[in-house]
Structures are given as C-alpha cells and as structure tokens.
Write a protein that holds these residues in place. Structure first.
Motif, PDB file in Angstrom:
ATOM      1  N   LEU A 100      22.483  44.293  28.458  1.00  0.00           N
ATOM      2  CA  LEU A 100      21.916  43.340  29.404  1.00  0.00           C
ATOM      3  C   LEU A 100      22.542  43.506  30.783  1.00  0.00           C
ATOM      4  O   LEU A 100      23.753  43.633  30.911  1.00  0.00           O
ATOM      5  CB  LEU A 100      22.170  41.911  28.930  1.00  0.00           C
ATOM      6  CG  LEU A 100      21.375  41.440  27.717  1.00  0.00           C
ATOM      7  CD1 LEU A 100      21.897  40.081  27.265  1.00  0.00           C
ATOM      8  CD2 LEU A 100      19.883  41.357  28.051  1.00  0.00           C
ATOM      9  N   GLU A 160      14.235  48.026  31.177  1.00  0.00           N
ATOM     10  CA  GLU A 160      13.742  48.438  29.858  1.00  0.00           C
ATOM     11  C   GLU A 160      12.500  49.307  29.974  1.00  0.00           C
ATOM     12  O   GLU A 160      12.306  50.241  29.211  1.00  0.00           O
ATOM     13  CB  GLU A 160      13.460  47.199  28.992  1.00  0.00           C
ATOM     14  CG  GLU A 160      14.700  46.450  28.552  1.00  0.00           C
ATOM     15  CD  GLU A 160      15.733  47.354  27.863  1.00  0.00           C
ATOM     16  OE1 GLU A 160      15.352  48.150  26.980  1.00  0.00           O
ATOM     17  OE2 GLU A 160      16.923  47.289  28.240  1.00  0.00           O
ATOM     18  N   ASN A 172      16.004  42.962  34.017  1.00  0.00           N
ATOM     19  CA  ASN A 172      16.045  43.562  32.676  1.00  0.00           C
ATOM     20  C   ASN A 172      14.696  44.150  32.279  1.00  0.00           C
ATOM     21  O   ASN A 172      14.637  45.173  31.603  1.00  0.00           O
ATOM     22  CB  ASN A 172      16.517  42.527  31.647  1.00  0.00           C
ATOM     23  CG  ASN A 172      18.035  42.380  31.647  1.00  0.00           C
ATOM     24  OD1 ASN A 172      18.745  43.252  31.156  1.00  0.00           O
ATOM     25  ND2 ASN A 172      18.516  41.289  32.229  1.00  0.00           N
ATOM     26  N   TYR A 173      13.636  43.497  32.703  1.00  0.00           N
ATOM     27  CA  TYR A 173      12.290  43.989  32.373  1.00  0.00           C
ATOM     28  C   TYR A 173      12.060  45.365  32.994  1.00  0.00           C
ATOM     29  O   TYR A 173      11.633  46.302  32.320  1.00  0.00           O
ATOM     30  CB  TYR A 173      11.262  42.971  32.878  1.00  0.00           C
ATOM     31  CG  TYR A 173       9.828  43.351  32.611  1.00  0.00           C
ATOM     32  CD1 TYR A 173       9.324  43.359  31.305  1.00  0.00           C
ATOM     33  CD2 TYR A 173       8.961  43.685  33.655  1.00  0.00           C
ATOM     34  CE1 TYR A 173       8.002  43.704  31.061  1.00  0.00           C
ATOM     35  CE2 TYR A 173       7.646  44.023  33.417  1.00  0.00           C
ATOM     36  CZ  TYR A 173       7.165  44.036  32.119  1.00  0.00           C
ATOM     37  OH  TYR A 173       5.857  44.376  31.873  1.00  0.00           O
TER      38      TYR A 173
END
Lengths: 439, 125, 492
Positions: free
Chosen positions: C377, C364, C360-361
């Motif tokens: 997510l 994003e 997810n990091y």
C-alpha cells in the motif's frame, strides 16, 4: 458525496476491488493503531457556499476602511482593472513551477518579461524570477555577498533601512552566522564616513543601502560603489520598485545587487501579502543568485522559446550546497508586475511618481504650515514619503485621525513623536485637503 | 566503455591526478564526464587557494546535475585551466587532456592512498 | 490549451505613443520631480513597452492559452498535491474589505486578524500541535522558520553544541538546503530497500551534536514510515527535536496527526493540502506549527486572541525574530479559510482517504507496464522506476525509452507529466500523485494513455523518444540555455 469529490459509491467499490482491500480504512492498514486519531477532528462542520460567503463577507466588513496616507513598505497605488482580470485566468493561476516547458510557455514568458523589466528598472544585467518580499530579498542579497566573498563573513547595512527589512535581515544573519553591522545614520541618511571606515578594514563582504530610505529621504550614494569595489566588497541597493522609474538606478550608482519589494508596481496592499521581492544582479554574479531563472533558447524546430535554466544552483539539485533553499517564490506576482508595467509604460510610471511627488510635497508643506509639525531632519529631498515630528502626541494624533477615517502614516520607529507619511497618486487634492482640515 | 589511462592516480570519487615533478594536474575521469553528460560549467578555486586531500575544491555542472569535486591530494593551487571558463565542454571532449587545476603537492605520500588504473577500472564496472 | 505557439513578447508589440492606463488629471500644481538634484534622478530611458489596453489583454490571454493548469487537465505531479482550487476561495479573498494597509491599527482589521487566528487554530487541531504561525510565505520558507525554531530552542537552553540536522536521503532537496541556510550541518541517513528510514543507520548518527531530524511521513516514495515512534524516541532521547515536512500531509488528514506521531515542529503547505492555487510557483504559504512549550519561539509578530474576544498583534522577546515584512501572504490564508470552512470535519478526512484510493488504484493498474520498486500500500503518491524492460525500459539497450521520454509523450495526450527523476533513490523515478479531486474516469483515461505509451515504447520507440509532437513547442535546447544565457529581452 461532496462537491469537490467526484467519486460515486460505485467508483469507490470498484477501485477498492482493483486494489484488493475491503474499505477505505483498510488503505491505512499498515499504520500502527496507536498512532491513529480515534475521534472526529474538533473543527466546525461543513458549510454551504452561501454560508461561507456570509461568514467571510462579514469578516471583510468588520475591517473598517481608512483613507491611506501610509507607506513604509506597502503603497496604495493604482491597479488597472486589466491586471487582476488577467491574473484571474486559471491557465496561469492553477499551474505550477514550469518544469514542463512545452506546456508552460505562458508562465515562462511572463517571467521572462518580468525579468527584463526589473533588470531594466534597476539598471542591472539580470533579475531572478522573484523572491518572497522585499525583506527576504534583502536577506538573500546579504547571503550573496557572503557567498561571493568566500572568506569574509561581515555585511554592512544602513541603519536608515526600513526596520521591517532590518529585522528580517538580522534574523537570517543570526541563524546563518553572518556578522551584520548597522552603519549608523547621521541626520536621516547613512553616515558615509562611518561606512568608509568600516569598509577600509578589508573584512567586509558587502554593503546594503536603502533608497528612498525608511524616512522617505533620497540618499546620495556617490563614491560608495568605488569604495566597496576597491576593498573587494559588493554594493547592494534596496529600492522601492516604483521609484526606480524616476530615481537614479542601482545600476547607475554602480551597484552589484539591486533588491527590494515590487508591491508598488500594481499589487494591492492586501494587509501585507502576497507581494513580490525582486533581486537583480550583474552577469558575473549569476551563479551566486538564488531562486529560479528563466532563459531564452530554441526548441527542436529552431523556434525561440523559454525555459528554467541554471538549475544546478538550486536546492533540488545541489541540496545543502545550493545558493539558497528558495524554490519558486512568488511566480504569479510576476504576472501582476509584467502586465502592470505593460499598461503603464515609462510614461505611466513617471506620471504615477509625479502625482505622488506633488501630493506628498503639497501635504508636507501644508502640515508644516499648520505649525503643529516640523521636519524630522530639516529639509531633505524626498519623493512620495516624508517624516515629520509632531508637536504633541504623535500616537494620539494618529489614533484620533483613524477615528475620522484616515490612516496617517506609521509611527516612525526609533523616532518617538514622529510619523512617516506617504501620498500616492490615489489621493485626490480633496482627500488631502480633508485630511489637513481634520488635523 | 570509459577510457582509463595508465600511470595516473585515481580517487574513488572519480578525480585523477597526473603527477609531473612536484606538481599534480587534477581533473575528472572519462567515466565521470560520461555519467554527468554535457558539462556546462566548472566551478574552480582561485590560484593560491589551498586544497586538502578528500575535501571539496569546486564543482562540475551539467544541465540537470552538479557534482562536487574532491581533491585527491593536498597542496596549493598554482594554475587553473582557464580554457574551461569559456569552454567547459572540453571536459566532455577529453577529460584527461583537460585537467581542472594544477596543484603544488604538499605531501606526495598521499598518492599512495589513491588507486592505480587497474583498480580504478574495477570500480567503474 | 491551444497547441499553436504564440511566443511573442510584449516588447515586440510596443509602438511609440500608445498608452494602456488612465489617471486623473492632477489638481495639484507647482511641484515637479525635476526639482530634485540632477544626480539623484534616473539617467537612462526604460525598456518598458507602449501598449494600448486591448493589445495587453490579448497578449496575456494568448500566452495563457499556451499554459497548462489544473483547470486544463490532470496534473499528477508527485509531492506537489495539485488538487482542484475552488473558485469560491478566489471570490472571497478578493473582497475589497481585505485590501488594507499592513500598518493599519488592529482595531480596524479585526476581521483579517480573526481569519488568521481561526486558520491557525484549525491547523493546530488537524496537526495535533499547539500553535501555528502563518507568516512563512512558502514551504521552503516554513522549513527555514521551523529550523530556526529548533535552533532557538537549543540556544535558549544554553545548548550550543547542536550543529547537525539529520535528513533522510529520500528527502526533498529543500530539506538539506533549508538546514544549510539556517546554519546547520546536514547529515544524511540511509533508506532501507522498502524506502523507509534505516533505523540501524540512524542510531550511530545520534549524539549531543544533533539538533533535530527532518522527515516527511509518508515519505517521498508515498510509504508510511512505520518506525516513526521508534525514530522519534531515539531523536528525543539524544536531545534533538523532530521536524515534519508537511509536503505529504494530504493523506494523513484526520487519520494520523504529526503531533501524535511524535513531531515537535512542522510546516504545512496551504497550496498543497488546503487547495490554494500554485500560481505557476507561488505565492504559496508555509505555516509552521509547534508543540506545547515552543510557542514563544515562533516568529514575530504573532496574532493573539484576547480574553474579550478581540484580536491583537504582539511580539515575544524570546521569539526567533521576524522572517517576513508583514503578516504572511494574506490572501492565501483567506483562501485556505474558505476551504476549511467549506470542507468541515466531515470532508477533510475524506480528502485524505480518496487521495490514497486514487494513488493505489493507478499503481495497481499500471504496475504491469511500469517497474514498481516497492510493493504494498502506498499513501497519496508512489514511484515507478521507469518502464518495465519488456516495454522498452531495458537500461542495457542503448535505444531504451527513459522516464523523460514518457513524461514528454504524456504531454501529447493532454496530461501534465508526473514528477520525474525524484526521489534520487531510483534512476528513472516517475512519481505520481493524483489527489482526491480527480475522478475514476480521469484516472482510467490516464491509465489507458500510460499503457499506450508503454506499448509505443515497445513498438515505436522513436515516436516516444522524440516527443512531444502535439504541444505548442517541441523539446528545448537546455544546454544552449545555460551556455548562451539570455535572461532578458535585451540579450535576444
């Protein structure tokens, strides 16, 4: 934290902030609560390196060693120290399928070398980049026969094949709706008259034979390739890879497919795996071949380099129409085989076979001399493995010898009272004599 | 813009039929070859094989893709384009000139189910 | 990695008269292969090289220097879970005590059998299923075995009409291929725009001819299939079984178990989730687990723990049959055991969570430069659909930069490329799976490089389209590789 996790608490907080959630658990917010496990896993707690070493070391020590006189698909051959040393290089072991050829030439090159060596040993045009083991390689050979024949669905396999191979091929045949017919044995070898009669029905896609066969006997396949080809069937030969250094090759028998296990080329027995199946064929059949293939080509600067090729046969492109579901199989074991054969060369491979031959024949003769054994099928040509009938209880004898530290062959399946025994270059004369004196 | 030729019959799966008397020449369209890229292999049936409208009769491969061939019509294969065995790239050079199989049509009325050039062109847009 | 190309083949190093081995002098005389009938002996010379030991060692060492592995650098290959391979596992699987002949009587291999049984039990608990076989050699082999379980289940109930397996169009190519090898007909079910299975498209496909459905959850887009309870119920109601492709199990560890989601049969890739090395493509291991009531169908032989605590091998008459010569890629099982013992119940769930955090990091941080088709997510991996239009990704521009170009440029910066052009739902798919063993520092480096490549694609697209530039070799002519096939040294 933990040795395999590099995150500090700060890292985690910063990353959660970027993502816009409060906690690690919130990363699973979309999963319905009723599906979540609301308890700890019921498995042991984490252990230190020292403890893990102790636990697994103790288990290894529980396996009591036996001096190996067994073969039947797994052979105790010499592995030069260089082979596992090179295999420990993690540039090789921690890579994956060489999709990005520009940074995978190491893997691609050793597979290309492996393909060259296996094609040459079998006397065929080309080899794929490995199968799981000799049994599944033979099953895939059967599927190749059926795919090639298009309208025929029957494959013959010699009943003298290793039962392990037969069982796996039977499983694949049953689920893939292939009619697998065993050609019966006569006096320890495939009954060629039976095979001929079946092939002459003109409904057979292929014939699979084994060399040396399950009993250790070297069979004579003269005439079989012509017979198959005259009736539009493929001829496939399963061989023990190491024996190919000295025995007439599948190519020399006129085979269309060569398959089998290459564990005998430098790979430790490791209680059954990992081994490596090989599958080789003629140029005409390349598009029916399952599995990865490495080919040579040139890069943008004209240099010779290697790449995965003919991928349109494979599952990631053809999906349900692929030649097989196999992906990369035992790639790393190609490195074992290639480095082993680089060290041994033709001379070394011959010496391994000569010493195994001498040891096996010496033991065979000595066993017959004791008067407690006889040939299961009368005198037959064999290389390093043979089958004898025990006068008395074979299982009991094998058990009693295990107690004295010897693994005396395997109980021959389908032949009560018989043992199939193998000797490799690893057995010294002293060890063989010691076995004999303990019988 | 991919080429479309008047007078041929087209299938939505991007094969064409050029009819000459009781025979049909079947190949893939220029649009299909342009989508596929460098053709490296053509898997063809054998002479005397039967093909059925809407069913698969072979495949065209590029380096990293493969596309099944569906026959637009039913019939018996009377000839295959053997030149494609050695030079599959001919399909890229001219897909309409380099047909893949020649079929003796068993039911010419099936042609009515296929698209004309104009209708096919609309699909490719 | 050494970016100077080595490129020689061992056959080119051969010189007549050299040897690279030593065997004891034979003490047995009087037996020679020349005694065999002439017609049974090899007629031709071999191509095998003649090399001394150092020549061979240098050769393969130089080759290894042109190879990239997890130990070399970041390897974000989607759906492959390229996590760190602990070195302790290598040490332990090589203990001489485990190097036994596979036909050794069970009394003499109790240690090995215990390893097998402990791993099988641990996997069952982690998966929420009843029992595992560790015999399958790889993920694809596990799939095939699992599908055979499903077929055997129906056949033993006398239900012979179930010929179809349903597979989502986002599935790994092995799923339909395995179903075909197992003798099933494959039916594809469509995906919704968010990448999950379209339940409305599924419903009309279900009927008395459906043997089962294969899914992976999270799916190949890294999206959790929220409708899984509904899907499982629909498939079960029509009499089919649910198959879980364990390729994407990593993020689910300790959080949500396939058995609890409603799956009946599954495989696990020990080389993905349980840290055993990928070995340039195998040997892997593809254990297959089943829910209660299906255990007897697992392949033979099976390892059995007896009441007295000892272990035995047994064959079940109702089993689907044998699928391997012996008992699995055994040293891979030992490695996985070492990993499971080391991690324990505390760290196994953490592996899953950190893998999701990492994915997810990256997502994003990079969605400003790369096209993110599905917001929200993700789990352990996610898919970009190429560069954003303002960063050279505009498909209408003939000079646009493709996913292949980005992948090749990444190699110049010392990273392995993500999985590309899969899943097939997107034209320019770039599938990124970082795994939990990568640090924020590594991810930040990767993110910076990806942004830099996007800027290069916008400002100097030629540079990206001709990449790689700093690798041992440049882009390869793969058309030539197919059209002028050369599979052996003799063809060169």
């Amino acid at each position: 934290m933990y040795k395999y996790f590099p995150h500090t608490s700060d890292d985690i907080q910063q990353m959660l902030g970027v993502i816009g959630v409060q906690s690690l658990d919130e990363l699973y917010a979309e999963i319905p609560e009723e599906l979540k496990l609301k308890r700890e896993l019921d498995i042991p707690s984490e252990k230190s390196e020292v403890e893990v070493r102790r636990i697994i070391g103790d288990l290894a020590a529980q396996n009591k060693p036996l001096l190996c006189f067994a073969g039947s698909g797994s052979y105790d051959h010499y592995t030069p120290s260089v082979v596992p040393f090179l295999a420990s290089r993690s540039e090789f072991s921690t890579s994956y399928t060489p999709y990005q050829a520009e940074i995978s030439q190491g893997t691609l090159q050793y597979i290309f070398e492996y393909q060259t060596m296996m094609a040459d040993l079998t006397g065929m045009d080309l080899s794929n980049a490995s199968m799981y083991d000799g049994s599944t390689a033979t099953a895939e050979a059967m599927l190749m026969c059926v795919a090639n024949a298009k309208k025929r669905n029957k494959v013959l396999i010699s009943a003298t094949s290793n039962p392990q191979v037969l069982r796996v091929v039977e499983t694949y045949a049953k689920y893939h709706n292939v009619e697998l017919v065993k050609v019966p044995a006569a006096d320890g070898v495939m009954d060629k008259a039976e095979a001929k009669a079946l092939i002459e029905n003109d409904d057979v896609a292929g014939l699979i034979v084994s060399q040396p066969n399950y009993y250790g006997i070297i069979e004579d396949f003269s005439g079989l390739a012509d017979l198959c080809h005259a009736h539009k069937a493929l001829f496939a030969v399963n061989s023990v890879a190491s024996a190919l250094g000295v025995l007439r090759t599948p190519g020399e028998w006129g085979a269309d497919i060569a398959c089998g296990d290459a564990q005998s080329l430098g790979i430790p027995m490791n209680y059954g795996g990992p081994y490596i199946g090989y599958l080789c064929t003629k140029n005409e059949l390349v598009r029916k071949m399952p599995g990865r293939l490495v080919g040579a080509t040139t890069d943008a600067e004209g240099r010779r380099a290697f790449v995965l090729t003919m991928q349109a046969r494979e599952q990631h492109i053809r999906r349900e129409k692929a030649t097989s579901n196999i992906c990369t199989a035992q790639g790393f074991m190609c490195l074992f085989v290639a480095s082993y054969l680089s060290l041994m060369g033709e001379k070394g491979l011959r010496e391994v076979n000569e010493q195994s031959y001498a040891g096996a024949h010496y033991l065979h003769e000595a066993l017959l001399k004791t008067g407690r054994f006889e040939d299961a099928f009368g005198p037959k040509p064999f290389l390093c493995e043979f089958t004898v009938r025990v006068k008395g209880d074979a299982a009991e004898l094998r058990k009693a010898l295990a107690e004295k530290g010897f693994l005396l062959g395997v109980e021959t399946e389908g032949m009560p009272g018989c043992l199939t025994i193998a000797v490799t270059e690893m057995r010294s004369k002293q060890e063989i004599d010691s076995l004999i004196s303990n019988i | 813009m991919a080429k479309v030729i008047e007078g041929l019959f087209y299938a939505e799966s991007h094969e064409y039929v050029r009819v000459e008397g009781e025979y049909g020449y079947i190949g893939i369209t220029d649009y299909a070859q342009s989508q596929l890229g460098n053709v490296v292999y053509v898997d063809m049936p054998e002479v005397d094989d039967e093909v059925t409208a809407g069913e698969e009769f072979g495949a065209v491969e590029s380096v990293k893709a493969a596309s099944d061939l569906f026959s637009p019509v039913s019939g018996t294969v009377v000839e295959i384009n053997e030149a494609l065995e050695e030079q599959p790239e001919l399909i890229n050079a001219d897909a309409f000139e380099n047909w893949i199989i020649k079929v003796k049509l068993s039911d010419p009325s099936e042609l009515d189910n296929l698209l004309d050039a104009k209708a096919y062109e609309a699909i490719c847009e | 990695m050494n970016n100077v190309y080595y490129g020689r083949l061992v056959f080119e190093l051969s010189k007549p008269g050299r040897v690279g081995y030593s065997l004891p002098k034979s003490e047995i005389s009087g037996y020679c292969i020349s005694e065999l009938p002439e017609g049974l002996k090899r007629q031709s010379k071999t191509i095998l090289p003649e090399c001394d030991e150092l020549t061979v060692v240098r050769h393969y060492t130089n080759m290894s220097n042109n190879n990239f592995g997890v130990d070399t650098g970041f390897y974000p290959l989607g759906s492959c879970t390229m996590k760190y391979n602990p070195k302790l596992n290598e040490e332990l699987c090589a203990l001489p005590g485990f190097n036994r002949h596979p036909s050794t009587p069970v009394e003499y291999v109790q240690g090995s059998l215990k390893v097998y049984d402990e791993v099988q039990r641990t996997l069952a608990e982690i998966s929420g299923l009843s029992r595992f076989t560790l015999n399958p050699y790889a993920g694809a082999h596990g799939e095939l075995t699992g599908l055979m379980v499903i077929k055997a289940y129906h056949l033993q109930r006398g239900d012979v009409a179930r010929t179809k397996i349903i597979v989502p169009n986002s599935a790994h190519g092995t799923n339909p291929a395995s179903a075909a090898v197992a003798g099933f007909k494959v039916v594809e079910v469509k995906s919704l725009p968010d990448g999950t299975v379209d339940v409305e498209d599924l419903k009309p496909l279900l009927g008395p001819d459906v043997a089962g459905m294969m899914m992976t959850n999270p799916n190949t887009l890294g999206i959790f299939e929220r409708n899984i309870p509904v899907i499982a119920r629909l498939v079960h109601d029509c009499g089919g079984l649910m198959y879980y492709d364990g390729a994407n199990l990593n993020p689910m560890l300790g959080v949500c178990r396939p058995g609890d989601m409603g799956f009946d049969v599954m495989h696990i890739n020990l080389h993905k989730t349980f840290s055993t090395p990928h070995g340039g493509g195998g040997p892997g291991s593809g254990p297959v687990g089943v829910r209660k009531g299906l255990e007897h169908l697992l392949p033979n032989p099976q390892v059995e723990k007896k009441a007295d605590g000892t272990y035995d091998l047994h064959c079940d008459a109702q089993s689907l049959g044998c699928i391997s010569s012996f008992l699995s890629n055994f040293t891979v099982i030992i490695r996985a055991y070492a990993y499971l013992l080391s991690m324990g119940k505390e760290n196994i769930p953490m592996a899953g969570k950190l893998s999701v955090l990492n994915a997810n990091y990256i997502k994003e941080c990079l969605k400003s430069h790369f096209e993110l088709p599905i917001e929200g997510l993700c789990k352990h991996e996610f898919v970009f659909d190429g560069l954003r239009p303002e960063y050279g990704g505009d498909h209408h521009d003939p000079a646009h930069v493709t996913t292949l170009d980005v992948a090749k440029r990444l190699l110049d910066y010392g990273f392995h490329a993500p999985t590309i052009y899969f899943p097939l739902l997107f034209h320019e798919a770039l599938m990124i799976e970082p795994t939990e063993t990568e640090s924020k520092d590594t991810l930040d480096d990767f993110i910076a490089v990806m942004k830099r490549i996007a800027e290069e694609a916008r400002d100097n697209s030629e540079m990206v389209r001709t990449a790689p530039h700093n690798t041992p070799i440049r882009r390869l002519d793969d058309v030539k590789a197919v059209k002028e096939p050369k599979f052996t040294f003799k063809n060169l």
